[in-house]
Write a protein that holds these residues in place. Sequence first.
Motif, PDB file in Angstrom:
ATOM      1  N   MET A  84       1.718  13.133   3.182  1.00  0.00           N
ATOM      2  CA  MET A  84       2.356  11.819   3.305  1.00  0.00           C
ATOM      3  C   MET A  84       3.859  11.981   3.501  1.00  0.00           C
ATOM      4  O   MET A  84       4.491  12.850   2.896  1.00  0.00           O
ATOM      5  CB  MET A  84       2.081  10.971   2.066  1.00  0.00           C
ATOM      6  N   GLN A  85       4.438  11.130   4.341  1.00  0.00           N
ATOM      7  CA  GLN A  85       5.885  11.117   4.558  1.00  0.00           C
ATOM      8  C   GLN A  85       6.571  10.326   3.440  1.00  0.00           C
ATOM      9  O   GLN A  85       5.977   9.401   2.875  1.00  0.00           O
ATOM     10  CB  GLN A  85       6.213  10.484   5.914  1.00  0.00           C
ATOM     11  N   PRO A  86       7.803  10.667   3.096  1.00  0.00           N
ATOM     12  CA  PRO A  86       8.478   9.940   1.998  1.00  0.00           C
ATOM     13  C   PRO A  86       8.806   8.513   2.395  1.00  0.00           C
ATOM     14  O   PRO A  86       8.971   8.186   3.577  1.00  0.00           O
ATOM     15  CB  PRO A  86       9.748  10.771   1.767  1.00  0.00           C
ATOM     16  N   LEU A  87       8.905   7.657   1.396  1.00  0.00           N
ATOM     17  CA  LEU A  87       9.293   6.268   1.635  1.00  0.00           C
ATOM     18  C   LEU A  87      10.758   6.188   2.046  1.00  0.00           C
ATOM     19  O   LEU A  87      11.582   6.984   1.590  1.00  0.00           O
ATOM     20  CB  LEU A  87       9.077   5.438   0.362  1.00  0.00           C
ATOM     21  N   PRO A  88      11.134   5.261   2.913  1.00  0.00           N
ATOM     22  CA  PRO A  88      12.555   5.099   3.270  1.00  0.00           C
ATOM     23  C   PRO A  88      13.364   4.618   2.080  1.00  0.00           C
ATOM     24  O   PRO A  88      12.837   4.018   1.137  1.00  0.00           O
ATOM     25  CB  PRO A  88      12.517   4.054   4.404  1.00  0.00           C
ATOM     26  N   SER A  89      14.662   4.893   2.118  1.00  0.00           N
ATOM     27  CA  SER A  89      15.521   4.529   0.989  1.00  0.00           C
ATOM     28  C   SER A  89      15.695   3.012   0.865  1.00  0.00           C
ATOM     29  O   SER A  89      15.813   2.482  -0.233  1.00  0.00           O
ATOM     30  CB  SER A  89      16.895   5.199   1.149  1.00  0.00           C
ATOM     31  N   ASN A  90      15.697   2.302   1.985  1.00  0.00           N
ATOM     32  CA  ASN A  90      15.860   0.849   1.959  1.00  0.00           C
ATOM     33  C   ASN A  90      14.500   0.160   1.909  1.00  0.00           C
ATOM     34  O   ASN A  90      13.565   0.555   2.626  1.00  0.00           O
ATOM     35  CB  ASN A  90      16.613   0.368   3.198  1.00  0.00           C
ATOM     36  N   PRO A  91      14.337  -0.852   1.070  1.00  0.00           N
ATOM     37  CA  PRO A  91      13.050  -1.551   0.998  1.00  0.00           C
ATOM     38  C   PRO A  91      12.775  -2.308   2.289  1.00  0.00           C
ATOM     39  O   PRO A  91      13.692  -2.748   2.993  1.00  0.00           O
ATOM     40  CB  PRO A  91      13.215  -2.508  -0.195  1.00  0.00           C
ATOM     41  N   TYR A  92      11.506  -2.473   2.599  1.00  0.00           N
ATOM     42  CA  TYR A  92      11.114  -3.178   3.825  1.00  0.00           C
ATOM     43  C   TYR A  92      11.142  -4.685   3.598  1.00  0.00           C
ATOM     44  O   TYR A  92      10.721  -5.178   2.545  1.00  0.00           O
ATOM     45  CB  TYR A  92       9.715  -2.750   4.248  1.00  0.00           C
ATOM     46  N   GLU A  93      11.643  -5.416   4.592  1.00  0.00           N
ATOM     47  CA  GLU A  93      11.669  -6.871   4.549  1.00  0.00           C
ATOM     48  C   GLU A  93      10.873  -7.397   5.746  1.00  0.00           C
ATOM     49  O   GLU A  93      11.269  -7.166   6.894  1.00  0.00           O
ATOM     50  CB  GLU A  93      13.104  -7.393   4.611  1.00  0.00           C
ATOM     51  N   ALA A 133       0.831  -1.208   0.000  1.00  0.00           N
ATOM     52  CA  ALA A 133       0.000   0.000   0.000  1.00  0.00           C
ATOM     53  C   ALA A 133       0.867   1.260   0.000  1.00  0.00           C
ATOM     54  O   ALA A 133       0.584   2.226  -0.732  1.00  0.00           O
ATOM     55  CB  ALA A 133      -0.926  -0.007   1.215  1.00  0.00           C
ATOM     56  N   TYR A 134       1.930   1.267   0.789  1.00  0.00           N
ATOM     57  CA  TYR A 134       2.807   2.436   0.815  1.00  0.00           C
ATOM     58  C   TYR A 134       3.478   2.656  -0.537  1.00  0.00           C
ATOM     59  O   TYR A 134       3.650   3.803  -0.980  1.00  0.00           O
ATOM     60  CB  TYR A 134       3.873   2.263   1.903  1.00  0.00           C
ATOM     61  N   GLU A 135       3.859   1.565  -1.174  1.00  0.00           N
ATOM     62  CA  GLU A 135       4.461   1.695  -2.501  1.00  0.00           C
ATOM     63  C   GLU A 135       3.449   2.241  -3.509  1.00  0.00           C
ATOM     64  O   GLU A 135       3.793   3.053  -4.376  1.00  0.00           O
ATOM     65  CB  GLU A 135       4.990   0.338  -2.963  1.00  0.00           C
ATOM     66  N   TYR A 136       2.199   1.799  -3.403  1.00  0.00           N
ATOM     67  CA  TYR A 136       1.182   2.269  -4.344  1.00  0.00           C
ATOM     68  C   TYR A 136       0.899   3.759  -4.148  1.00  0.00           C
ATOM     69  O   TYR A 136       0.781   4.517  -5.113  1.00  0.00           O
ATOM     70  CB  TYR A 136      -0.097   1.454  -4.145  1.00  0.00           C
ATOM     71  N   PHE A 137       0.817   4.188  -2.871  1.00  0.00           N
ATOM     72  CA  PHE A 137       0.546   5.603  -2.596  1.00  0.00           C
ATOM     73  C   PHE A 137       1.790   6.471  -2.696  1.00  0.00           C
ATOM     74  O   PHE A 137       1.680   7.699  -2.652  1.00  0.00           O
ATOM     75  CB  PHE A 137      -0.056   5.761  -1.194  1.00  0.00           C
ATOM     76  N   ASP A 138       2.987   5.817  -2.797  1.00  0.00           N
ATOM     77  CA  ASP A 138       4.251   6.540  -2.884  1.00  0.00           C
ATOM     78  C   ASP A 138       4.427   7.468  -1.682  1.00  0.00           C
ATOM     79  O   ASP A 138       4.859   8.616  -1.800  1.00  0.00           O
ATOM     80  CB  ASP A 138       4.328   7.354  -4.182  1.00  0.00           C
ATOM     81  N   GLY A 139       4.089   6.948  -0.511  1.00  0.00           N
ATOM     82  CA  GLY A 139       4.228   7.735   0.703  1.00  0.00           C
ATOM     83  C   GLY A 139       3.738   6.955   1.907  1.00  0.00           C
ATOM     84  O   GLY A 139       3.129   5.885   1.778  1.00  0.00           O
ATOM     85  N   VAL A 140       4.016   7.507   3.092  1.00  0.00           N
ATOM     86  CA  VAL A 140       3.667   6.848   4.346  1.00  0.00           C
ATOM     87  C   VAL A 140       2.846   7.810   5.195  1.00  0.00           C
ATOM     88  O   VAL A 140       3.244   8.969   5.368  1.00  0.00           O
ATOM     89  CB  VAL A 140       4.940   6.422   5.111  1.00  0.00           C
ATOM     90  N   PRO A 141       1.717   7.378   5.753  1.00  0.00           N
ATOM     91  CA  PRO A 141       0.929   8.265   6.613  1.00  0.00           C
ATOM     92  C   PRO A 141       1.603   8.442   7.972  1.00  0.00           C
ATOM     93  O   PRO A 141       2.424   7.633   8.401  1.00  0.00           O
ATOM     94  CB  PRO A 141      -0.406   7.528   6.747  1.00  0.00           C
ATOM     95  N   ARG A 142       1.215   9.503   8.651  1.00  0.00           N
ATOM     96  CA  ARG A 142       1.781   9.788   9.967  1.00  0.00           C
ATOM     97  C   ARG A 142       1.272   8.803  11.007  1.00  0.00           C
ATOM     98  O   ARG A 142       2.000   8.430  11.928  1.00  0.00           O
ATOM     99  CB  ARG A 142       1.424  11.217  10.375  1.00  0.00           C
ATOM    100  N   TYR A 178       9.228   2.484   8.710  1.00  0.00           N
ATOM    101  CA  TYR A 178       8.585   3.531   7.905  1.00  0.00           C
ATOM    102  C   TYR A 178       8.416   4.846   8.658  1.00  0.00           C
ATOM    103  O   TYR A 178       7.954   5.833   8.070  1.00  0.00           O
ATOM    104  CB  TYR A 178       7.219   3.048   7.426  1.00  0.00           C
ATOM    105  N   GLY A 179       8.758   4.876   9.945  1.00  0.00           N
ATOM    106  CA  GLY A 179       8.652   6.114  10.700  1.00  0.00           C
ATOM    107  C   GLY A 179       7.223   6.569  10.924  1.00  0.00           C
ATOM    108  O   GLY A 179       6.936   7.772  10.873  1.00  0.00           O
ATOM    109  N   THR A 180       6.325   5.631  11.179  1.00  0.00           N
ATOM    110  CA  THR A 180       4.929   5.954  11.425  1.00  0.00           C
ATOM    111  C   THR A 180       4.523   5.461  12.807  1.00  0.00           C
ATOM    112  O   THR A 180       5.203   4.626  13.407  1.00  0.00           O
ATOM    113  CB  THR A 180       4.025   5.317  10.348  1.00  0.00           C
TER     114      THR A 180
END
Length: 332
Positions: free
Chosen positions: A133-142, A13-22, A54-56
């Motif tokens: 929306m907050q920016p996505l982190p540089s490293n992908p989530y695992e 979902a974060y990848e689709y929205f290109d951002g992260v909610p607070r 993701y800092g949320t």
Amino acid sequence: MKSENWLLCHAHAYEYFDGVPRLLIPDNLKTGVTKNTRLDTILNRSYAELADHYGTAIVPTRVLRPRDKSHAEGTVSYASTWILAALRNETFFSLDEGRAAVEKKLELLNSYPFKKREGCRREAYLQEEKEYMQPLPSNPYEPSSWSEQTVLLDYTVSDGLNKYSVPYDLIGEAVSVRVTRDTVEVFFHGNRVAVHPREHSRRRDPVTVPSHMPENHRQYLMYTKDDFQSWAESVGPNTEKVVRFFLESGKAPEQGFKSCASLKKYAERYRKERIEEACRQILTFSGEPSIRGLGILLKSPVTGNPSAGTTSTSKPARRSRGITRGAEQFQR
């Protein structure tokens, strides 16, 4: 829903929205929330790890308060009608075909114009919500899963499929095991004590690091058939016959390694001549020598050649257990 699927849904979902909610406001499902009471909230460890990545912040809904999630429930129902109900009569022969059909319907839903206002869902998101929306982190989530385990007697832990070694001095201790798609990590009191590449097919033997093993177990891994045979040749021909029998009596040479190692251990306590003599004696009365029989022979006193080991010992005179003072002492 399994924990890995729950976490991947967030990442997709974060990848689709290109951002992260607070804020994240989930329901109180066990996959995400371990405990939610009036006093405190305890999140699933893997879910909390996702929030840190993701800092949320995660703020679960109040228990038995449907109004806290009414908008989400209504949107889920609307999307299900638009997408799943529209595809209910279609047949797909692979998961990728189904995903492609759902993605196509999703784009139609987001581009469908509103009835009571201008624009569509996509335009409303880009114009009104995207900037918050907050920016996505540089490293992908695992995604990862955590479990609390007790180290077994074979100093291993499990990922549910295979076993992985930890330092042997942690036997019986409680450790935390973190499993990702490609890695198995073990933590003790917050410190990482072991890390292994994860095996995706079942193995018969544990994944073991030699440094995690006790010294005697480490030596056992280094045993080879040639080493035992060369040692037996240095002792004598009878010892060589016994060792050859140990290595060839089973279906594989490894089945005789324990007996050979025990015989080699006796060589640290007895002279080579004594080992050779014991092997000669056991071969004279048995065609199938055993390490137990050799041990009995080595521990028994030697009555033959004194140069073959321990010096001979004389049998002590048997003490009489009769009346030692004589019959006349008891006449009266």
